[in-house]
Motif scaffolding. Structure first.
Motif, PDB file in Angstrom:
ATOM      1  N   TYR A   1     -47.765  34.653   7.600  1.00 15.06           N
ATOM      2  CA  TYR A   1     -46.564  35.348   8.069  1.00 15.06           C
ATOM      3  C   TYR A   1     -46.220  34.786   9.419  1.00 15.06           C
ATOM      4  O   TYR A   1     -47.111  34.397  10.190  1.00 15.06           O
ATOM      5  CB  TYR A   1     -46.807  36.861   8.142  1.00 15.06           C
ATOM      6  CG  TYR A   1     -47.102  37.445   6.790  1.00 15.06           C
ATOM      7  CD1 TYR A   1     -46.078  37.635   5.871  1.00 15.06           C
ATOM      8  CD2 TYR A   1     -48.409  37.761   6.433  1.00 15.06           C
ATOM      9  CE1 TYR A   1     -46.348  38.147   4.614  1.00 15.06           C
ATOM     10  CE2 TYR A   1     -48.682  38.269   5.177  1.00 15.06           C
ATOM     11  CZ  TYR A   1     -47.647  38.457   4.270  1.00 15.06           C
ATOM     12  OH  TYR A   1     -47.920  38.951   3.027  1.00 15.06           O
TER      13      TYR A   1
ATOM     14  N   SER B   1     -57.268  31.043  -0.784  1.00 19.04           N
ATOM     15  CA  SER B   1     -56.112  31.897  -1.016  1.00 19.04           C
ATOM     16  C   SER B   1     -55.804  32.674   0.263  1.00 19.04           C
ATOM     17  O   SER B   1     -56.662  33.391   0.782  1.00 19.04           O
ATOM     18  CB  SER B   1     -56.472  32.824  -2.175  1.00 19.04           C
ATOM     19  OG  SER B   1     -55.386  33.597  -2.496  1.00 19.04           O
TER      20      SER B   1
ATOM     21  N   GLU C   1     -52.143  34.194   2.814  1.00 18.92           N
ATOM     22  CA  GLU C   1     -50.686  34.286   2.981  1.00 18.92           C
ATOM     23  C   GLU C   1     -50.340  34.184   4.452  1.00 18.92           C
ATOM     24  O   GLU C   1     -50.932  34.870   5.283  1.00 18.92           O
ATOM     25  CB  GLU C   1     -50.176  35.609   2.426  1.00 18.92           C
ATOM     26  CG  GLU C   1     -50.071  35.587   0.916  1.00 18.92           C
ATOM     27  CD  GLU C   1     -49.442  36.839   0.376  1.00 18.92           C
ATOM     28  OE1 GLU C   1     -48.303  37.146   0.769  1.00 18.92           O
ATOM     29  OE2 GLU C   1     -50.106  37.508  -0.425  1.00 18.92           O
TER      30      GLU C   1
ATOM     31  N   LYS D   1     -54.971  24.978   0.753  1.00 19.82           N
ATOM     32  CA  LYS D   1     -54.610  25.619  -0.524  1.00 19.82           C
ATOM     33  C   LYS D   1     -55.160  24.797  -1.693  1.00 19.82           C
ATOM     34  O   LYS D   1     -55.644  25.350  -2.669  1.00 19.82           O
ATOM     35  CB  LYS D   1     -53.091  25.759  -0.647  1.00 19.82           C
ATOM     36  CG  LYS D   1     -52.507  26.715   0.384  1.00 19.82           C
ATOM     37  CD  LYS D   1     -51.889  27.944  -0.236  1.00 19.82           C
ATOM     38  CE  LYS D   1     -51.588  28.974   0.813  1.00 19.82           C
ATOM     39  NZ  LYS D   1     -50.955  30.157   0.440  1.00 19.82           N
TER      40      LYS D   1
END
Ligand code: PRT
Ligand code: ZN
Length: 294
Positions: free
Chosen positions: A43, A39, A41, A34
């Motif tokens: 899960y 970028s 995400e 990061k």
């Protein structure tokens, strides 16, 4: 959807980096990526994660599998402990040591053991989940000991009568202590490393990522310093601050005073600050640099 299905459907044209899904290296690895400006995400159950602003896909794996995934070319990059790279004997290139996940692979014996030197391990049983590294070490030292392969929790094996010693990862030493063991001989020091499929070292995307990682790490190892000093003391201060090329000197409103900007390595930070104060530095401001492109 099964995990296998998700892996089969990953984008086969994108570069892939294998990282630990859940464990000691996960947080630091994600933080590093990061900080490199990637970028994405995460899960909980996802095995592949797309970077939305960089042509890279993350493969979330068990750390033990990472060296072979990279060695076999399923991923072109990986981040895992050097301990696993050596144990799996995978054909990979270590591109960079990442300065986290520090630990040692150490032979430990019970507190009441009579072992004094390595040769005392002759004829002993040593339990480990790192049999390859241990076997190589014993061969190099010409020690005939029995290597007992286990999958984790080596620390309990001497108490259970399974072995006379263990060979395992140690960081604080707390686990050894709580199992009545003491470190006997450290075979190697390990930390997290960035590995790459041989032949891919000069790939444009890999070079870009390596450049970003190096810039982030350099910034973490340095502090940006701004201080005020009387003009007549500048040369004394400059001697103390090798900085990047040379420090930036800016005149202050008060006649005879300047502000000086430079960079101090984290390693001898406090020693340098004390020397700067002694040399007349005032109003010292220390700022964390985010990236250093030099
Ligand atoms: O599920 P997965 O297979 O991915 O994870 P894992 O449980 O096998 O590995 P994990 O997350 O425990 O460790 C991942 C990596 O972290 C290792 O491969 C090392 O490179 C690094 N690392 C750093 C450590 C330790 N320090 C460490 N202390 N890995 C394990 N330990 C264990 C050690 O085996 C022992 O049981 O922690 C215990 C000792 O810790 P101390 O602090 O009491 O000495
Ligand atoms: Zn593991």
């Amino acid at each position: 959807m099964s995990d296998n299905f998700k892996v089969k459907n990953m984008d086969i044209n994108k570069l892939k980096i294998a990282i630990q899904k859940t464990g000691r290296l996960t947080d630091k690895t994600v933080e590093l990526l990061k900080k490199c400006g990637l970028s994405f995400e995460l899960y909980k159950e996802t095995l592949t994660v797309n970077c939305t602003n960089f042509p890279l896909e993350l493969l979330m794996l068990r750390d033990d599998d990472i060296p072979n995934y990279v060695g076999n070319g399923i991923a072109q990059l990986g981040i895992c402990g050097e301990n696993l790279v050596l144990e799996k004997e995978a054909d990979v290139t270590v591109l960079k040591r990442l300065n986290f996940g520090h630990c040692s692979l150490t032979i430990a014996v019970p507190n009441n053991s009579a072992c004094k030197e390595i040769s005392n391990l002759n004829g002993k049983k040593i339990a480990t989940s790192y049999p390859n590294i241990l076997a190589k070490f014993l061969k190099k030292e010409n020690i005939k000991a029995e290597v007992i392969k286990i999958c984790g929790s080596a620390e309990i094996s001497p108490n259970l009568g399974l072995s006379d010693a263990i060979f395992d990862l140690v960081s604080t030493g707390g686990t050894l202590k709580s199992n009545g063991l003491k470190p006997f001989y450290t075979v190697l020091q390990s930390e997290a490393v960035l590995i790459c499929l041989p032949g891919k070292e000069n790939d444009d995307i890999i070079s870009q990522l390596l450049f970003r990682i190096s810039s982030v790490m350099k910034a973490e190892q340095n502090k940006y310093v701004v201080l005020n000093i009387e003009k007549e003391n500048i040369s004394k201060i400059i001697e103390l601050l090798p900085g990047l090329k040379s420090p930036t000197v800016v005149p202050l409103a008060e006649e005879g005073w300047v502000a000086l900007h430079s960079v101090i390595p984290e390693t001898d930070f406090w020693e340098k600050i004390n020397k700067l104060k002694d040399a007349g530095a005032q109003g010292i401001l220390v700022i964390s640099a985010e990236k250093m492109i030099i």
